[in-house]
Write a protein that holds these residues in place. Structure first.
Motif, PDB file in Angstrom:
ATOM      1  N   ASP A   1       1.126  -1.263  -0.340  1.00  0.00           N
ATOM      2  CA  ASP A   1       0.276  -0.045   0.082  1.00  0.00           C
ATOM      3  C   ASP A   1       1.536   1.416  -0.034  1.00  0.00           C
ATOM      4  O   ASP A   1       1.682   1.237   0.995  1.00  0.00           O
ATOM      5  CB  ASP A   1      -0.829  -0.160   1.079  1.00  0.00           C
ATOM      6  CG  ASP A   1      -1.909   0.748   0.732  1.00  0.00           C
ATOM      7  OD1 ASP A   1      -3.175   0.124   1.168  1.00  0.00           O
ATOM      8  OD2 ASP A   1      -1.980   2.111   0.901  1.00  0.00           O
ATOM      9  N   ASP A   2       0.130   2.481  -0.900  1.00  0.00           N
ATOM     10  CA  ASP A   2       1.280   3.924  -1.163  1.00  0.00           C
ATOM     11  C   ASP A   2       0.918   4.491   0.174  1.00  0.00           C
ATOM     12  O   ASP A   2       1.738   5.492   0.286  1.00  0.00           O
ATOM     13  CB  ASP A   2       1.520   4.223  -2.015  1.00  0.00           C
ATOM     14  CG  ASP A   2      -0.001   4.535  -2.827  1.00  0.00           C
ATOM     15  OD1 ASP A   2      -1.313   3.909  -1.232  1.00  0.00           O
ATOM     16  OD2 ASP A   2      -0.234   5.851  -3.141  1.00  0.00           O
ATOM     17  N   GLU A   3      -0.044   4.015   1.412  1.00  0.00           N
ATOM     18  CA  GLU A   3      -0.468   5.035   2.829  1.00  0.00           C
ATOM     19  C   GLU A   3       0.285   4.727   3.795  1.00  0.00           C
ATOM     20  O   GLU A   3      -0.254   3.294   4.002  1.00  0.00           O
ATOM     21  CB  GLU A   3      -1.334   4.846   1.945  1.00  0.00           C
ATOM     22  CG  GLU A   3      -2.450   5.846   3.367  1.00  0.00           C
ATOM     23  CD  GLU A   3      -2.025   7.128   3.048  1.00  0.00           C
ATOM     24  OE1 GLU A   3      -1.704   8.264   3.632  1.00  0.00           O
ATOM     25  OE2 GLU A   3      -2.344   7.915   1.697  1.00  0.00           O
TER      26      GLU A   3
ATOM     27  N   SER B   1       5.148  -3.316   2.030  1.00  0.00           N
ATOM     28  CA  SER B   1       5.752  -2.393   0.457  1.00  0.00           C
ATOM     29  C   SER B   1       5.303  -1.204   0.463  1.00  0.00           C
ATOM     30  O   SER B   1       3.882  -1.170   0.327  1.00  0.00           O
ATOM     31  CB  SER B   1       5.972  -3.186  -0.915  1.00  0.00           C
ATOM     32  OG  SER B   1       6.492  -4.930  -0.370  1.00  0.00           O
ATOM     33  N   ALA B   2       5.819   0.155  -0.162  1.00  0.00           N
ATOM     34  CA  ALA B   2       4.774   0.858  -0.608  1.00  0.00           C
ATOM     35  C   ALA B   2       5.168   1.582  -1.869  1.00  0.00           C
ATOM     36  O   ALA B   2       4.163   2.632  -2.532  1.00  0.00           O
ATOM     37  CB  ALA B   2       5.702   2.182  -0.267  1.00  0.00           C
ATOM     38  N   SER B   3       5.500   0.185  -2.599  1.00  0.00           N
ATOM     39  CA  SER B   3       5.614   0.487  -4.118  1.00  0.00           C
ATOM     40  C   SER B   3       4.909  -0.480  -5.056  1.00  0.00           C
ATOM     41  O   SER B   3       5.710  -1.608  -4.337  1.00  0.00           O
ATOM     42  CB  SER B   3       6.527   1.572  -5.250  1.00  0.00           C
ATOM     43  OG  SER B   3       8.004   0.612  -4.302  1.00  0.00           O
ATOM     44  N   TYR B   4       5.066  -1.155  -6.534  1.00  0.00           N
ATOM     45  CA  TYR B   4       4.858  -1.894  -7.179  1.00  0.00           C
ATOM     46  C   TYR B   4       6.281  -2.235  -6.942  1.00  0.00           C
ATOM     47  O   TYR B   4       6.406  -4.044  -6.969  1.00  0.00           O
ATOM     48  CB  TYR B   4       4.482  -1.485  -8.569  1.00  0.00           C
ATOM     49  CG  TYR B   4       4.359  -2.373  -9.465  1.00  0.00           C
ATOM     50  CD1 TYR B   4       2.988  -2.951 -10.035  1.00  0.00           C
ATOM     51  CD2 TYR B   4       5.668  -2.289 -10.233  1.00  0.00           C
ATOM     52  CE1 TYR B   4       3.031  -3.923 -11.146  1.00  0.00           C
ATOM     53  CE2 TYR B   4       5.376  -3.718 -11.812  1.00  0.00           C
ATOM     54  CZ  TYR B   4       4.702  -4.145 -11.435  1.00  0.00           C
ATOM     55  OH  TYR B   4       3.967  -5.162 -12.533  1.00  0.00           O
TER      56      TYR B   4
ATOM     57  N   GLU C   1       8.963  -1.896  -5.160  1.00  0.00           N
ATOM     58  CA  GLU C   1       9.607  -2.609  -4.149  1.00  0.00           C
ATOM     59  C   GLU C   1       8.929  -4.191  -3.948  1.00  0.00           C
ATOM     60  O   GLU C   1       9.493  -5.094  -3.696  1.00  0.00           O
ATOM     61  CB  GLU C   1       8.490  -1.732  -3.068  1.00  0.00           C
ATOM     62  CG  GLU C   1       9.972  -1.910  -1.675  1.00  0.00           C
ATOM     63  CD  GLU C   1       9.686  -0.718  -0.521  1.00  0.00           C
ATOM     64  OE1 GLU C   1       8.764   0.145  -0.663  1.00  0.00           O
ATOM     65  OE2 GLU C   1       9.755  -1.576   0.878  1.00  0.00           O
TER      66      GLU C   1
ATOM     67  N   ASP D   1      -2.828  -3.089  -3.145  1.00  0.00           N
ATOM     68  CA  ASP D   1      -3.729  -2.338  -2.641  1.00  0.00           C
ATOM     69  C   ASP D   1      -3.545  -1.936  -4.429  1.00  0.00           C
ATOM     70  O   ASP D   1      -2.850  -2.280  -5.127  1.00  0.00           O
ATOM     71  CB  ASP D   1      -2.916  -0.944  -2.368  1.00  0.00           C
ATOM     72  CG  ASP D   1      -3.707   1.223  -2.148  1.00  0.00           C
ATOM     73  OD1 ASP D   1      -5.051   0.282  -3.004  1.00  0.00           O
ATOM     74  OD2 ASP D   1      -3.138   1.525  -1.690  1.00  0.00           O
TER      75      ASP D   1
ATOM     76  N   LEU E   1      -0.892   2.420  -6.780  1.00  0.00           N
ATOM     77  CA  LEU E   1       0.391   2.826  -7.038  1.00  0.00           C
ATOM     78  C   LEU E   1       1.442   3.702  -7.204  1.00  0.00           C
ATOM     79  O   LEU E   1       0.960   3.605  -8.437  1.00  0.00           O
ATOM     80  CB  LEU E   1       1.196   0.884  -7.013  1.00  0.00           C
ATOM     81  CG  LEU E   1       0.485  -0.383  -6.176  1.00  0.00           C
ATOM     82  CD1 LEU E   1       1.144  -1.308  -6.400  1.00  0.00           C
ATOM     83  CD2 LEU E   1       0.253   0.327  -4.321  1.00  0.00           C
ATOM     84  N   PRO E   2       2.201   4.257  -6.533  1.00  0.00           N
ATOM     85  CA  PRO E   2       2.767   5.202  -7.642  1.00  0.00           C
ATOM     86  C   PRO E   2       3.357   5.127  -8.822  1.00  0.00           C
ATOM     87  O   PRO E   2       3.272   5.655  -9.903  1.00  0.00           O
ATOM     88  CB  PRO E   2       3.798   6.214  -6.269  1.00  0.00           C
ATOM     89  CG  PRO E   2       3.428   4.686  -5.240  1.00  0.00           C
ATOM     90  CD  PRO E   2       2.893   4.063  -5.721  1.00  0.00           C
ATOM     91  N   ASP E   3       3.449   3.747  -8.399  1.00  0.00           N
ATOM     92  CA  ASP E   3       4.787   3.638 -10.479  1.00  0.00           C
ATOM     93  C   ASP E   3       3.920   1.980 -10.961  1.00  0.00           C
ATOM     94  O   ASP E   3       4.856   1.384 -11.206  1.00  0.00           O
ATOM     95  CB  ASP E   3       5.592   2.818  -9.542  1.00  0.00           C
ATOM     96  CG  ASP E   3       5.779   1.480  -8.576  1.00  0.00           C
ATOM     97  OD1 ASP E   3       4.946   1.473  -8.475  1.00  0.00           O
ATOM     98  OD2 ASP E   3       7.411   1.401  -8.658  1.00  0.00           O
TER      99      ASP E   3
END
Lengths: 243, 457
Positions: free
Chosen positions: A23-25, A47-50, A52, A68, A71-73
């Motif tokens: 999740d990016d949050e 993990s906060a991004s794809y 990662e 989630d 995701l940012p990427d």
């Protein structure tokens, strides 16, 4: 053996499963980790991004993924596809995208569940537990009820030192009830478990099977304490030591 | 469309009266212009001149003598004259052109009396025993030599005129009908689309020819309407999406505090309130989003045949499984053993039932008994959700039944509001061509009636 509030000591092995959480949050990550910790899950890879998440997935080989969608990427659907290429682990989407279309595309990718934010912590825990139980059931040991013990791997009920074998249908009915222990399972869901998709007209057969299961598991079959009837709806299995 | 044919009829009347007016004008103009000619014809007609001339003769010594005054008049008009006696010889003449003979046979007389002598138009009058002949200048008059007309021809001419007139009228009507039909055919898609547009539905007019421009304008207006609706629905969906994440955090932590062993009773109570309110917001944004999607047709219904009894058992069980406090009881009863299938969107119907259950719980904080039942009659199948709680006063019930929801109201939202939950239920039922009945006495009762698509016995 440690007694767990969600269904007895037999579930301990499930708590050791590793969970990939994406999740990016950061606030959500933090909160979900604390919710999972409360339920004795300790092996959590956040993990906060794809990118990662992909890295962590390769490195740690998790047993279940909670993703989630936004995701940012990249997006969680792509991530699920990527995971599916390598592994059959259960995937749960946990997302703010609640529209029916999104839910369909998530489930179409072979996701095991789709939870829309905001969610109840308990709901998340129940679903993760249910999916883990279903996916890793070969390890299922024994179910302790008031007055008897059910050994699913051998399809046997041990009551007062007597052994009663379970038929295939009784096994699948009882297992379905156990997977949803403490919750009402509709007669439709039970029929589906025993007779496959879209069953119709099996209500009377189901009642007969329930009666026979009660004869095996209940100390007094006419006054059931474990397998309860919920009028008009279905049945509920009461497992001791549950919250 | 009806108003349009009225419009055309009105134009037909204008058309007919214009034709009549033109005819009247024609007659008037004819009379005005030809009055002078007719008068002129009367004052100096050959008949009159010859009458006058005949009366001006005197006989002196057995010969004819014309008065000098009349002679001058004839001369001025370029008229020559001659009197032929019974023998056929000229006994008097006046400025006789050279080519005119002086004797005439009976055949000559009968020939020219109706026509010309050497291409001079002549007029005759009997004078005593002789014949007075006046010759007008060449090309001054046209004489009709054959002036006999059979009566049958005369009648057929009358019929001919009547026939032509009738034919003309008929041709006019055919032309009118064809053009009316053509206009209708061109205009009706435009009228229909305007009709749809006024109900807020998107249109796409495919008109060709002269009206293409109008069709394009209507399409443009429709596009604006759609994009505005889409923008509104997207806006609502975006806002609800953005609220979801922070709300998850609030709900998650409040729930954690609620179940924390370290928290005291009062703190747990307050955490419980935060949880409940968060759940309300959660429901609200979901309802808002769904209602706007339905309102602007952004989300097509995902219809399938499904069993209502199965769905209701599942909805009710889930509702209990998700933790129903003990002060509430909830039961389900199918008043029929047959399985009734309806063609609808499973998720939406489930949502409607859940909203009604939530309403019963939310409006009865002291607890109540909720009863859900399924019954059927004449191919109609109805879901009843009833509680024995506090109900609502008549005034508020009227508001619920009749006042527009603020989503559909131009007025300010004060005093109009009733729950989003019930509004969505109404929308869902309407999108399934069902009927909804809301009553309240002791408790609150909502009945949703759908058409059953199939039965399994």
């Amino acid at each position: 053996m440690k007694v767990n509030k969600n269904g007895g000591e037999y579930m301990d092995y499930l708590k050791e499963k590793s969970i990939l959480l994406v999740d990016d949050e950061p606030e959500i990550i933090k909160m979900v980790i604390s919710i999972l910790n409360d339920d004795d899950f300790t092996n959590i890879i956040a993990s906060a991004s794809y990118s990662e998440a992909i890295q962590n997935f390769k490195k740690t080989q998790p047993d279940i993924a909670v993703l989630d969608v936004m995701l940012p990427d990249g997006d969680g659907f792509q991530l699920a596809e990527k995971i599916r290429e390598k592994s059959d682990i259960p995937i749960i989407f946990l997302t703010a995208k609640g529209e029916a279309e999104d839910r369909f595309s998530g489930l179409q990718l072979g996701a095991d569940d789709y939870i829309v934010k905001p969610f109840f912590p308990q709901e998340l825990i129940l679903r993760i537990n249910a999916i883990l139980k279903r996916c890793y059931k070969e390890e299922n040991p024994v179910l302790h009820l008031s007055g008897c013990t059910v050994d699913f791997s051998r399809a046997e009920v041990i009551k007062d030192n007597d052994v009663y074998p379970l038929t295939a249908k009784e096994h699948s009915i009882l297992e379905t009830l156990y997977r949803n222990a403490g919750r009402i399972v509709t007669i439709d869901a039970l029929c589906e478990a025993a007779w496959g998709d879209n069953p119709f007209g099996y209500e009377n057969s189901l009642m007969a099977h329930i009666r026979r299961i009660r004869e095996k598991i209940e100390p007094n079959p006419s006054k059931p304490i474990s397998l309860l009837t919920v009028k008009g709806l279905g049945y509920k299995l009461v497992v001791p030591n549950m919250r | 469309m009806r108003s349009f044919s009225r419009f055309i009829k009105k134009h037909l009347l204008i058309f007919i009266s214009t034709i009549l007016a033109i005819l009247t004008l024609d007659v008037l103009l004819f009379v005005l212009i030809f009055q002078g000619t007719v008068y002129e014809l009367n004052s100096s007609s050959p008949r009159k001149v010859i009458e006058e001339t005949a009366s001006m003769f005197t006989i002196q010594d057995g010969t004819y003598k014309l008065s000098a005054e009349q002679e001058k008049t004839l001369h001025d008009m370029g008229i020559w004259g001659i009197i032929i006696d019974t023998e056929g010889s000229a006994v008097w003449n006046l400025t006789l052109p050279e080519e005119i003979p002086h004797t005439f046979t009976l055949a000559d007389v009968s020939e020219f009396s109706r026509g010309y002598i050497e291409s001079y138009p002549v007029f005759t009058k009997r004078i005593d025993d002789g014949l007075l002949v006046l010759g007008y200048p060449q090309n001054s008059y046209m004489k009709i030599t054959s002036n006999a007309l059979p009566y049958s021809t005369l009648f057929s001419i009358i019929w001919y005129f009547i026939g032509i007139f009738t034919l003309d009228i008929m041709l006019l009507f055919v032309a009118y009908t064809v053009s009316k039909r053509q206009i209708s055919r061109n205009i009706s898609p435009i009228i229909n689309s305007l009709d749809k547009l006024s109900k807020g539905k998107p249109v796409n007019v495919q008109s060709k020819g002269d009206l293409e421009e109008i069709g394009n304008r209507i399409n443009a207006a429709s596009d604006i309407l759609i994009s505005k609706d889409a923008a509104r629905a997207n806006w609502i969906s975006g806002v609800s999406h953005d609220i979801r994440t922070p709300l998850s955090v609030i709900l998650g932590y409040a729930d954690r505090i609620l179940h924390s062993k370290e928290a005291t009773g009062q703190i747990q109570e307050q955490a419980d309130i935060i949880c409940k309110q968060s759940v309300k917001i959660k429901g609200l944004i979901e309802d808002l989003n769904l209602a706007s999607q339905l309102e602007y047709d952004m989300q097509p219904l995902n219809k399938e045949l499904f069993s209502l009894s199965k769905l209701l058992r599942k909805s009710v069980s889930d509702f209990i499984n998700n933790g129903l406090p003990e002060k509430y009881t909830l039961d389900f009863e199918a008043e029929t053993t047959h399985e009734y299938l309806i063609n609808g969107d499973k998720d939406l119907i489930k949502r409607a039932v859940e909203n009604l259950l939530n309403n019963s719980v939310n409006h009865n904080p002291d607890g109540c008994n909720i009863h859900v039942s399924l019954s059927q009659e004449d191919g109609k199948i109805s879901i009843l959700v009833a509680d024995d709680g506090m109900g609502v006063p008549q005034e508020k019930l009227n508001n619920i039944l009749h006042a527009p929801h603020y989503m559909n109201s131009k007025k300010s939202t004060r005093g109009l509001q009733h729950g989003m939950g019930l509004h969505l239920v109404k929308k869902i039922v309407r999108s399934h061509e069902g009927k909804i009945q809301i009553t309240s006495g002791t408790g609150f009762c909502v009945e949703m009636v759908f058409t059953s698509a199939a039965i399994k016995i």
